[in-house]
Enzyme design. Structure first.
Site, short mmCIF file in Angstrom:
data_model
loop_
_atom_site.label_atom_id
_atom_site.label_comp_id
_atom_site.label_asym_id
_atom_site.label_seq_id
_atom_site.Cartn_x
_atom_site.Cartn_y
_atom_site.Cartn_z
N CYS A 235 2.30 3.41 9.79
CA CYS A 235 2.36 4.71 9.42
C CYS A 235 2.83 5.78 10.38
O CYS A 235 2.30 5.81 11.56
CB CYS A 235 1.02 5.47 8.89
SG CYS A 235 1.29 7.04 8.32
N PRO B 123 0.80 -1.20 0.04
CA PRO B 123 0.04 0.04 0.00
C PRO B 123 0.87 1.21 0.07
O PRO B 123 1.80 1.28 0.70
CB PRO B 123 -0.71 -0.01 1.37
CG PRO B 123 0.15 -0.95 2.28
CD PRO B 123 0.67 -1.97 1.29
N LYS C 91 -0.56 -4.55 8.80
CA LYS C 91 0.62 -4.19 8.41
C LYS C 91 1.37 -3.39 9.45
O LYS C 91 0.79 -2.27 9.92
CB LYS C 91 0.58 -3.43 7.12
CG LYS C 91 1.82 -3.06 6.53
CD LYS C 91 1.93 -2.85 5.16
CE LYS C 91 3.05 -2.19 4.48
NZ LYS C 91 3.52 -0.87 4.74
C1 LIG Z 1 5.02 6.96 -1.05
C2 LIG Z 1 4.69 6.12 0.06
C3 LIG Z 1 3.48 5.70 0.47
C4 LIG Z 1 3.09 4.87 1.57
N1 LIG Z 1 1.99 4.83 1.83
C5 LIG Z 1 1.78 3.68 2.95
C6 LIG Z 1 0.38 3.38 3.37
O1 LIG Z 1 -0.62 4.00 2.97
N2 LIG Z 1 0.24 2.19 4.12
C7 LIG Z 1 1.34 1.52 4.69
O2 LIG Z 1 0.84 0.63 5.19
N3 LIG Z 1 2.39 1.63 4.21
C8 LIG Z 1 2.71 2.52 3.18
N4 LIG Z 1 3.89 2.77 2.60
C9 LIG Z 1 5.06 1.81 3.16
C10 LIG Z 1 5.14 0.71 2.09
O3 LIG Z 1 3.88 0.06 2.05
C11 LIG Z 1 6.25 -0.20 2.46
O4 LIG Z 1 6.14 -0.96 3.52
C12 LIG Z 1 7.52 0.61 2.39
O5 LIG Z 1 7.95 1.63 1.35
C13 LIG Z 1 8.99 -0.20 2.49
O6 LIG Z 1 8.70 -1.18 1.27
P1 LIG Z 1 9.69 -0.76 -0.13
O7 LIG Z 1 11.20 -0.68 0.14
O8 LIG Z 1 9.39 -1.90 -0.91
O9 LIG Z 1 9.01 0.54 -0.60
C14 LIG Z 1 4.41 3.83 1.93
C15 LIG Z 1 5.81 3.94 1.28
C16 LIG Z 1 5.63 4.93 0.34
C17 LIG Z 1 7.26 5.01 -0.42
#
Ligand SMILES: Cc1cc2nc3c(=O)[nH]c(=O)nc-3n(C[C@H](O)[C@H](O)[C@H](O)COP(=O)(O)O)c2cc1C
Length: 333
Positions: A101, A16, A140
Site C-alpha cells: 500500500c 485484495p 503481497k
Molecule cells: C480500489 C483498490 C483498492 C486496493 N486495495 C488494496 C489492498 O487493500 N491491499 C492490497 O494489497 N492491494 C490493494 N490494491 C491493489 C490490488 O490488489 C492490485 O495489486 C492492483 O490493483 C493491480 O492489479 P489490477 O491491475 O488487476 O487491479 C487495491 C487496488 C485498487 C484498485
C-alpha cells in the site's frame, strides 16, 4: 496448486481491494466460478488486536468463500503476530501481509509499502508471524518503493527464508501508484528464483491477458480491477485454459449481479451502516462498485451518472434494471 497445506482449485484469485472486496462481493464472484482464492480488504493489525468492531467486520467472511485469506497491515512484529493469531482464531485459511500500500496514511506508520524500504525489518515481521500461527503466512508486495529501489527480488527471497508460504507481486513501485504498466518480467524473474508459489498482479482486464500471464512463469494471478469491471473474468480465463470458448455474459446477467449485490449488502448489518442509514450505506457501496463496473460497458457512463445521482436505493435498482434491460448495455468494443 497449494499454499502451505491449503489447496486452491484454481490458480486465479481476487486481489485484495480496500472498500471493494467485501464479503458480499467476494461471495458473488466466487459463485460465478473460476476463483481459487479470495483475499479480504486490508485490515488494521492494531484494530484486530484491540478488538475494534469495525476492523473485525472487515475481516468477516462466509464459508462459501473458502479458501479465504485475510490481509493485515502494520509494521510491529509483535502486534502483527498477535493480529495473525486473531485471524487464525477467526478460522481464516491464510493470513496475508500488506507490503504494497503506497497511501501515506498507511505508509507513514511503517506499514504497507514502507516495509519494503526496511527489508530486514519486513522479514522479521514475517518470522514473528510464522512462529505465532499454524496457518500459512503470505506477503503481497510491489516492485519496490521507487525506480531507484526495485528490491522485490531481494525482499521476496528474504520473506521466503523467514517462512512465508507464498508471495504476490504487483509489478509497480509505490511511487508509480497506478501509473504506467506493471512489470511482469520482474514478476516472472522472481517466480523463477523462488521455491514458494508466486502470484503476479497488474493490468489483467481481459481473460486472455490472465492466461498469457499465467504462461509467463508465475504460479498464480491476482486480478483486481478486471474483476470489478467483469466479475466473470476468472471463469472466462478458466474456460480459455480448458480450451473452451469464454463464457458469454448477457446484459441481464450483468444487471442481476448488481441487484444481487444490493440484496446481500442489505442482509448485512455493519458498524459503518449503523453510522449512516443502512440504505445510504448500500447506495454508497453501489456507487463505489459502479464507478468500476460501468467502465467496460458501452454507454456505461450513463449508468454511472444515474447511480451517482439517485435519491434512493429503489432508484438505483430501477436505474440498473432500465439500463441492462434496454439495449444500451453491451460490452464496449
Ligand atoms: C480500489 C483498490 C483498492 C486496493 N486495495 C488494496 C489492498 O487493500 N491491499 C492490497 O494489497 N492491494 C490493494 N490494491 C491493489 C490490488 O490488489 C492490485 O495489486 C492492483 O490493483 C493491480 O492489479 P489490477 O491491475 O488487476 O487491479 C487495491 C487496488 C485498487 C484498485
Amino acid at each position: 496448486m497449494k499454499i502451505g497445506a491449503v489447496d486452491l482449485a484454481s490458480p486465479l484469485a481476487i486481489a485484495p481491494m480496500a472498500g471493494m472486496t467485501d464479503t458480499a462481493f467476494r461471495r458473488l464472484v466466487k459463485r460465478h466460478g473460476g476463483c481459487g482464492l479470495v483475499v479480504s480488504e486490508m485490515v488494521s493489525s492494531e484494530g484486530l488486536v484491540r478488538g475494534i468492531d469495525r476492523t473485525l467486520e472487515y475481516a468477516e467472511y462466509t464459508e462459501e468463500e473458502r479458501p479465504v485469506s485475510i490481509q493485515i497491515f502494520g509494521g510491529d512484529p509483535e502486534k502483527m503476530a498477535a493480529a495473525a493469531q486473531v485471524v487464525e482464531g477467526m478460522g481464516a485459511d491464510i493470513v496475508d501481509v500488506n507490503m504494497g500500500c503506497p497511501v501515506p496514511k498507511i505508509a507513514k506508520h511503517n506499514a504497507g509499502c514502507s516495509l519494503m524500504r526496511e527489508p530486514a525489518h519486513a522479514a522479521s515481521v514475517i518470522a514473528s508471524m510464522v512462529k505465532a500461527v499454524r496457518i500459512p503466512v503470505t506477503v503481497k508486495m510491489r516492485a519496490g518503493w521507487n525506480d531507484g529501489d526495485r528490491n522485490a527480488p531481494t525482499l521476496a527471497k528474504m520473506v521466503q527464508d523467514a517462512g512465508a508460504s507464498a508471495i504476490a507481486v504487483h509489478g509497480r513501485t509505490a511511487e508509480q501508484s497506478y501509473s504506467g504498466l506493471a512489470d511482469w518480467d520482474l514478476v516472472a524473474r522472481i517466480a523463477s528464483e523462488l521455491t514458494i508459489p508466486v502470484f503476479g498482479s497488474g493490468d489483467c482486464i481481459e481473460p486472455e491477458q490472465i492466461v498469457e500471464r499465467l504462461r509467463s512463469g508465475v504460479q498464480g494471478v491476482l486480478v483486481g480491477r478486471g474483476v470489478l469491471r467483469n466479475p466473470w473474468i476468472l471463469q472466462q480465463a478458466n474456460d480459455l485454459i480448458a480450451g473452451r470458448a469464454p463464457r458469454q455474459v448477457t446484459p441481464e446477467e450483468r444487471g442481476r449481479f448488481l441487484l444481487d449485490y444490493i440484496e446481500l449488502l442489505l442482509s448485512e448489518r455493519t458498524d459503518e451502516s449503523r453510522a449512516l442509514t443502512h440504505e445510504r450505506w448500500v447506495v454508497n457501496k453501489l456507487r463505489a462498485l459502479g464507478s468500476w463496473y460501468t467502465k467496460g460497458l458501452e454507454n456505461g457512463s450513463h449508468l454511472r451518472t444515474a447511480i451517482n445521482s439517485a435519491a434512493s436505493l429503489q432508484q438505483v435498482r430501477d436505474d440498473i434494471a432500465t439500463f441492462f434491460c434496454s439495449q444500451e448495455a453491451s460490452p464496449a468494443a
